[in-house]
Design a protein around this motif. Structure first.
Motif: not given
Lengths: 246, 293
Positions: B124-128, B168-170, B172-176, B226-232
């Motif tokens: 639901a969050y991702m749809a937005e 929207i990668m940031p 997705i990171g937020n959601n994770f 997780a943050s570091f991996i997402l930045r990478w």
């Protein structure tokens, strides 16, 4: 005259109460290079976008080889794959390299395999002089280069007719020439082209048919000699004299 | 200071006694959060594609109705699952479904239930987020794709969503990261993840504060990694800033590599302006070409 590829019949387009195109009629024959000229806001680009179905005409018809493409049962995507379009703002796919830009349509729409698509893409990229840049992303090349890639991308689909929507208007003056040269070569090879342009020299020297639009209607049309040499309507004379002064 | 030493000693004691439980909890939390985020992203992308199917005056009425219905359904889904707490959604789905369906719909596996609940909540969050990502892409990209004959799905999957996904990668990171922490509410259906073990362990020995400290450090480690991996990943998606020129045929002149026809003749303005320097290099060239023969 030759076989008719596109016929526009009684085409009108309104945005709300603003009627942008009023009862437009004209024909594109195979091998024609038609230039559409006119002031900004006269409906030139809207006409081109209606022909490619990027805008839905309010009324009237566009016939492609005699078949109506503006009805409910038309496969717009299939039709568009025969009619190439080059945009003012290039619209290259930012997530792909130059080569991928020219291959993706062939592979997804024409279902060609990768090697054939690559070969065809390289053929046209060489033609527009962009072969050395196949690995670049659109953000890394100049405006003139982007537009040449966009032309190669459209050509790679083997379209029957190519629509140009002010292809040089977003370019620096020194880059206009390289794009016009590519278009001139294409016209010389017999490509059917419909060009919305502010380049009067191109309209006069390269095209064999000129359409002058004013206020959403076709004000005058004819050969370049007729339009530039002895325009009949006063509006056409005024428009052209404004250009000569500049 | 004494208190801190005491806390450290208690934490060490707890860890040495219960480390398999803590590590197991971390593992379940990570797996649940990761799987649910991925499924949630897929749900969000599908919603994004369905939401943007274009229709115009020529679209047949039944199809237009269907498209509008799809948009309404997605809207309701988003508003309901974004607007209610996940704890309650878990209760409703895990206990409610069997109750209302007379046990014909029930979950045999806690894992399946937990993944389902967190996934549809994330979806639901991702749809937005995906909707925002699609809006952020220049309409010219869609027009370019349409103009070469791509269908809506081809346009979306080849051109728009790859670009939207980068934007929207940031998110997705937020959601994770939110999922890593919020899966702790799954204790309500008895799912044992990292936080559930805290409850069990403190239930045995009442060492609330030291265990909570271990939990805090554990969660922080997970989210930081997780943050570091997402930045990478983001940097990988951006790609290289430079590119290689392909000069297969040296006779093909690329941009800026043309030779002026006047070069070397008396009409060569360029060389005249450069003056002696140019002449000197010309001599050198002549010399070296002689030497080459």
């Amino acid at each position: 005259m030759g076989n008719m590829i596109l016929q526009v019949q009684h085409l009108s387009k309104s945005f709300g109460t603003n009627e942008v195109l009023k009862d437009i009629d004209f024909t594109v024959n195979a091998g024609d290079v038609t230039s559409i000229i006119g002031a900004s806001g006269s409906g030139k680009s809207t006409l081109l976008r209606c022909i490619n179905l990027l805008e839905t005409p309010t009324s009237g018809e566009v016939l492609y080889h005699g078949q109506n493409v503006t009805g409910p049962k038309v496969n717009a995507a299939e039709y568009r794959s025969h009619v190439g379009m080059v945009f003012q703002s290039f619209n290259l796919f930012n997530n792909m390299t130059v080569l991928e830009n020219c291959m993706v349509g062939q592979m997804k729409v024409l279902k060609k395999n990768k090697d054939d698509a690559r070969q065809q893409a390289m053929l046209y990229l060489e033609k527009v002089g962009m072969a050395p840049f196949i690995n670049a992303k659109p953000r890394q090349i100049s405006g003139g280069q982007k537009q040449r890639v966009a032309i190669a991308r459209a050509l790679a689909m083997n379209p029957e007719v190519l629509l140009f929507d002010e292809p040089t208007s977003a370019l620096d003056p020194e880059m206009v020439g390289e794009v016009l040269n590519v278009m001139r070569d294409l016209a010389g090879e017999g490509m059917t082209m419909l060009v919305v342009t502010h380049e009067m020299a191109f309209a006069r020297d390269v095209s064999n048919h000129v359409v002058y639009m004013n206020g959403g209607v076709i004000c005058e049309e004819g050969t370049p000699g007729e339009i530039f040499g002895s325009p009949k309507r006063q509006e056409t004379k005024d428009f052209l004299s404004r250009f000569r002064q500049n | 200071m004494e208190k801190l030493v005491q806390l450290g000693r208690d934490m060490a004691l707890l860890w040495s006694n219960y480390w398999p439980a803590y590590l197991g909890g971390i593992l379940s939390t990570l797996i649940l959060a990761l799987v649910a985020t991925v499924i949630g992203c897929v749900i969000g992308l599908i919603c994004g594609i369905l939401n943007t199917i274009p229709y115009n005056a020529y679209t047949p009425k039944p199809r237009r109705f269907l498209l509008k219905l799809i948009r309404v359904i997605i809207r309701v889904y988003v508003e309901v699952f974004r607007g209610t707490p996940m704890v309650l959604q878990a209760v409703f789905i895990y206990y409610g479904l069997p109750y209302f369906s007379g046990n014909s719909m029930r979950f045999d596996s806690l894992w399946a239930a937990a993944i389902l609940i967190v996934s549809i909540n994330t979806g639901a969050y991702m749809a937005e987020s995906v909707r925002g990502g699609i809006i952020s892409i220049d309409p010219g990209q869609t027009e370019g794709a349409k103009a070469i004959g791509m269908t809506h799905v081809q346009t979306m999957t080849s051109v728009i969503l790859p670009q939207a996904l980068r934007n929207i990668m940031p998110q997705i990171g937020n959601n994770f990261i939110i999922n890593v922490k919020d899966t702790s509410v799954m204790f309500i259906i008895g799912f044992t993840e990292f936080f559930a073990f805290h409850r069990y362990i403190t239930g045995v020995n009442n060492m609330y504060f030291p265990s909570a400290a271990i939990e805090m450090i554990g969660y922080l480690c997970m989210t930081l990694i997780a943050s570091f991996i997402l930045r990478w990943v983001e940097r990988r998606m951006d790609g290289d800033d430079s590119y290689e020129l392909v000069q297969g045929d040296s006779l093909v002149m690329g941009e800026g590599m043309y030779a002026h026809p006047n070069r070397g003749t008396p009409f060569d303005e360029y060389s005249k302006q450069k003056g002696t320097l140019e002449k000197a290099s010309d001599k050198e060239r002549r010399f070296s070409s002689k030497g080459g023969r």
